[in-house]
Design an enzyme around this catalytic site. Structure first.
Site, PDB file in Angstrom:
ATOM      1  N   GLY A  11       2.941  -3.084   0.663  1.00 22.23           N
ATOM      2  CA  GLY A  11       4.240  -3.004   1.303  1.00 22.23           C
ATOM      3  C   GLY A  11       4.450  -4.227   2.225  1.00 22.23           C
ATOM      4  O   GLY A  11       4.414  -5.416   1.829  1.00 22.23           O
TER       5      GLY A  11
ATOM      6  N   TYR B 287       3.267  10.790  14.550  1.00 25.22           N
ATOM      7  CA  TYR B 287       3.436   9.668  14.105  1.00 25.22           C
ATOM      8  C   TYR B 287       4.318   8.769  15.009  1.00 25.22           C
ATOM      9  O   TYR B 287       4.146   7.658  15.485  1.00 25.22           O
ATOM     10  CB  TYR B 287       4.103   9.609  12.856  1.00 25.22           C
ATOM     11  CG  TYR B 287       4.648   7.980  12.221  1.00 25.22           C
ATOM     12  CD1 TYR B 287       3.448   7.217  11.986  1.00 25.22           C
ATOM     13  CD2 TYR B 287       5.766   7.831  12.146  1.00 25.22           C
ATOM     14  CE1 TYR B 287       3.913   5.831  11.526  1.00 25.22           C
ATOM     15  CE2 TYR B 287       6.175   6.522  11.730  1.00 25.22           C
ATOM     16  CZ  TYR B 287       5.159   5.587  11.369  1.00 25.22           C
ATOM     17  OH  TYR B 287       5.377   4.256  10.874  1.00 25.22           O
TER      18      TYR B 287
HETATM   19  P1  NDP Z   1       1.956   0.708   2.914  1.00 25.83           P
HETATM   20  O1  NDP Z   1       1.267   2.138   2.946  1.00 25.83           O
HETATM   21  O2  NDP Z   1       2.602  -0.019   1.833  1.00 25.83           O
HETATM   22  O3  NDP Z   1       0.759  -0.275   3.609  1.00 25.83           O
HETATM   23  C1  NDP Z   1       0.032   0.184   4.512  1.00 25.83           C
HETATM   24  C2  NDP Z   1      -1.128  -1.019   4.751  1.00 25.83           C
HETATM   25  O4  NDP Z   1      -1.822  -0.421   5.711  1.00 25.83           O
HETATM   26  C3  NDP Z   1      -1.898  -1.116   3.533  1.00 25.83           C
HETATM   27  O5  NDP Z   1      -2.304  -2.606   3.275  1.00 25.83           O
HETATM   28  C4  NDP Z   1      -3.180  -0.307   3.969  1.00 25.83           C
HETATM   29  O6  NDP Z   1      -4.278  -1.086   3.284  1.00 25.83           O
HETATM   30  C5  NDP Z   1      -3.214  -0.528   5.374  1.00 25.83           C
HETATM   31  N1  NDP Z   1      -4.116   0.300   5.814  1.00 25.83           N
HETATM   32  C6  NDP Z   1      -3.666   1.804   6.339  1.00 25.83           C
HETATM   33  N2  NDP Z   1      -4.740   2.465   6.746  1.00 25.83           N
HETATM   34  C7  NDP Z   1      -5.698   1.352   7.028  1.00 25.83           C
HETATM   35  C8  NDP Z   1      -7.113   1.420   7.443  1.00 25.83           C
HETATM   36  N3  NDP Z   1      -7.583   2.441   7.997  1.00 25.83           N
HETATM   37  N4  NDP Z   1      -7.781   0.196   7.654  1.00 25.83           N
HETATM   38  C9  NDP Z   1      -7.307  -1.023   7.239  1.00 25.83           C
HETATM   39  N5  NDP Z   1      -6.132  -0.774   6.647  1.00 25.83           N
HETATM   40  C10 NDP Z   1      -5.152   0.128   6.454  1.00 25.83           C
HETATM   41  O7  NDP Z   1       3.088   0.966   4.087  1.00 25.83           O
HETATM   42  P2  NDP Z   1       4.157   0.039   4.887  1.00 25.83           P
HETATM   43  O8  NDP Z   1       3.862  -1.325   4.370  1.00 25.83           O
HETATM   44  O9  NDP Z   1       5.185   0.650   4.860  1.00 25.83           O
HETATM   45  O10 NDP Z   1       3.302  -0.078   6.149  1.00 25.83           O
HETATM   46  C11 NDP Z   1       3.204  -1.061   7.115  1.00 25.83           C
HETATM   47  C12 NDP Z   1       3.416  -0.886   8.463  1.00 25.83           C
HETATM   48  O11 NDP Z   1       4.917  -0.681   8.570  1.00 25.83           O
HETATM   49  C13 NDP Z   1       2.877   0.380   9.021  1.00 25.83           C
HETATM   50  O12 NDP Z   1       2.389   0.119  10.602  1.00 25.83           O
HETATM   51  C14 NDP Z   1       3.903   1.160   9.105  1.00 25.83           C
HETATM   52  O13 NDP Z   1       3.769   2.401  10.103  1.00 25.83           O
HETATM   53  C15 NDP Z   1       5.231   0.516   9.484  1.00 25.83           C
HETATM   54  N6  NDP Z   1       6.357   1.131   9.217  1.00 25.83           N
HETATM   55  C16 NDP Z   1       6.816   1.348   8.011  1.00 25.83           C
HETATM   56  C17 NDP Z   1       8.110   1.761   7.667  1.00 25.83           C
HETATM   57  C18 NDP Z   1       8.596   2.343   6.361  1.00 25.83           C
HETATM   58  O14 NDP Z   1       9.467   2.867   6.238  1.00 25.83           O
HETATM   59  N7  NDP Z   1       7.668   1.970   5.257  1.00 25.83           N
HETATM   60  C19 NDP Z   1       9.050   1.729   8.650  1.00 25.83           C
HETATM   61  C20 NDP Z   1       8.509   1.223   9.904  1.00 25.83           C
HETATM   62  C21 NDP Z   1       7.334   1.037  10.445  1.00 25.83           C
HETATM   63  P3  NDP Z   1      -5.571  -0.368   2.567  1.00 25.83           P
HETATM   64  O15 NDP Z   1      -5.172   0.937   2.147  1.00 25.83           O
HETATM   65  O16 NDP Z   1      -5.827  -1.238   1.391  1.00 25.83           O
HETATM   66  O17 NDP Z   1      -6.703  -0.246   3.669  1.00 25.83           O
HETATM   67  C1  8X3 Z   2       8.570   4.540   9.100  1.00 30.52           C
HETATM   68  C2  8X3 Z   2      10.095   5.018   9.207  1.00 30.52           C
HETATM   69  O1  8X3 Z   2      11.619   7.094   9.647  1.00 30.52           O
HETATM   70  O2  8X3 Z   2       9.672   7.501   8.201  1.00 30.52           O
HETATM   71  O3  8X3 Z   2       8.160   4.195  10.402  1.00 30.52           O
HETATM   72  O4  8X3 Z   2       9.348   7.230  10.597  1.00 30.52           O
HETATM   73  S1  8X3 Z   2      10.255   6.663   9.488  1.00 30.52           S
END
Ligand code: NDP
Ligand code: 8X3
Length: 250
Positions: A13, A151
């Protein structure tokens, strides 16, 4: 001299896309995550462009996190840019049906994990009186939506921590930024719904943001002149007005 960035959650991501964008710009990388095969694959791909070091740890584990960061080899030690990105939503349930393990995961990863990583890295930034911390918040850190309860709380906490960091690190000239995306199509919903059917419908009927869109914004944020700090940025897909209103066309 090339800058050094540490990115948490670099295995998929937004974090992975940011690693690719930074590598293109010649930034040296420390990439973190739990899935070591993915870290190795990304390292192999990006080593053609820049120097890459990988760290395999779970941000929930305080001792493991501190040990991993202490193990960073000399050429990577002076981290200029910290991208606190690791995080996820776990579940989407009304508060009275919430799952305690999901709540623990969100608070332990999104909030406490971010704190552990920051605590391990900030002292060398204060010592050098320079650095940039980018915390990945969310639109869920600015408003609460139905069933988002914990969340949203975790992302409100990320925003509060960001503001606290900006105040406390102000005397040291350290930049602190929050980047708050709305809906981005990544593995996020697969994780939230534990691979369940609901994950497939989240991004249907509209054009969601892509991880690359956020990576571009993160690079823009870190590449501003020294006197410019983007403190807090909210970005939605055009189809999204707020956390609850998305113009979906089926
Ligand atoms: P993904 O699920 O694609 O990526 C999440 C990443 O976080 C992975 O690389 C995963 O790596 C890592 N991660 C999760 N848990 C752990 C852990 N316990 N220890 C270490 N690493 C961890 O999601 P996104 O790229 O979308 O999310 C990235 C960030 O963006 C998050 O903080 C999310 O809340 C935020 N976000 C996302 C949005 C969306 O709509 N997608 C919108 C707003 C914010 P691994 O599993 O290899 O450890
Ligand atoms: C991720 C966006 O709308 O799913 O932070 O909370 S939402």
């Amino acid at each position: 001299m090339s800058k050094i960035a540490l990115i948490t959650g670099a295995t998929s991501g937004i974090g992975e896309a940011t690693a690719y964008e930074f590598a293109k710009q010649g930034i040296h990388l420390i990439l973190c995550g739990r899935r070591v095969e993915r870290l190795n694959t990304i390292k192999t791909a990006l080593e053609k462009l820049t120097l890459v070091h990988i760290l395999n740890f779970d941000v929930r584990d305080k001792a493991e996190t501190l040990k991993a960061i202490a193990s960073i080899p000399e050429p990577f030690k002076n981290i200029d840019i910290l991208v606190n990105n690791a995080g996820n939503a776990h579940g989407l349930d009304p508060i009275h049906d919430g799952n305690l393990d999901d709540w623990d995961a969100m608070m332990d990863i999104n909030v406490k994990g971010l704190l552990y990583v920051s605590k391990a890295i900030i002292p060398q930034m204060t010592a050098r009186q320079s650095g940039h911390i980018i915390n990945i918040g969310s639109s869920a850190g600015k408003e609460v939506y139905a069933k988002g309860n914990v969340y949203c709380a975790s992302k409100h906490a990320v925003l509060a921590i960001t503001e606290g960091m900006r105040i406390d690190l102000n005397p040291y000239g350290i930049k602190v930024s929050a980047i708050n995306p709305g809906l981005v199509q990544t593995e996020f919903s697969q994780v939230r719904f534990k691979g369940g059917e609901e994950a497939n419908s989240v991004y249907k009927g509209f054009k969601a943001l892509e991880a690359k869109d956020i990576a571009d914004i993160i690079y823009f944020t870190v590449s501003r002149p020294a006197h410019v700090n983007i403190a807090d940025l909210l970005v939605f897909p055009t189809a999204q007005a707020n956390s609850s209103i998305v113009n979906k066309k089926f």
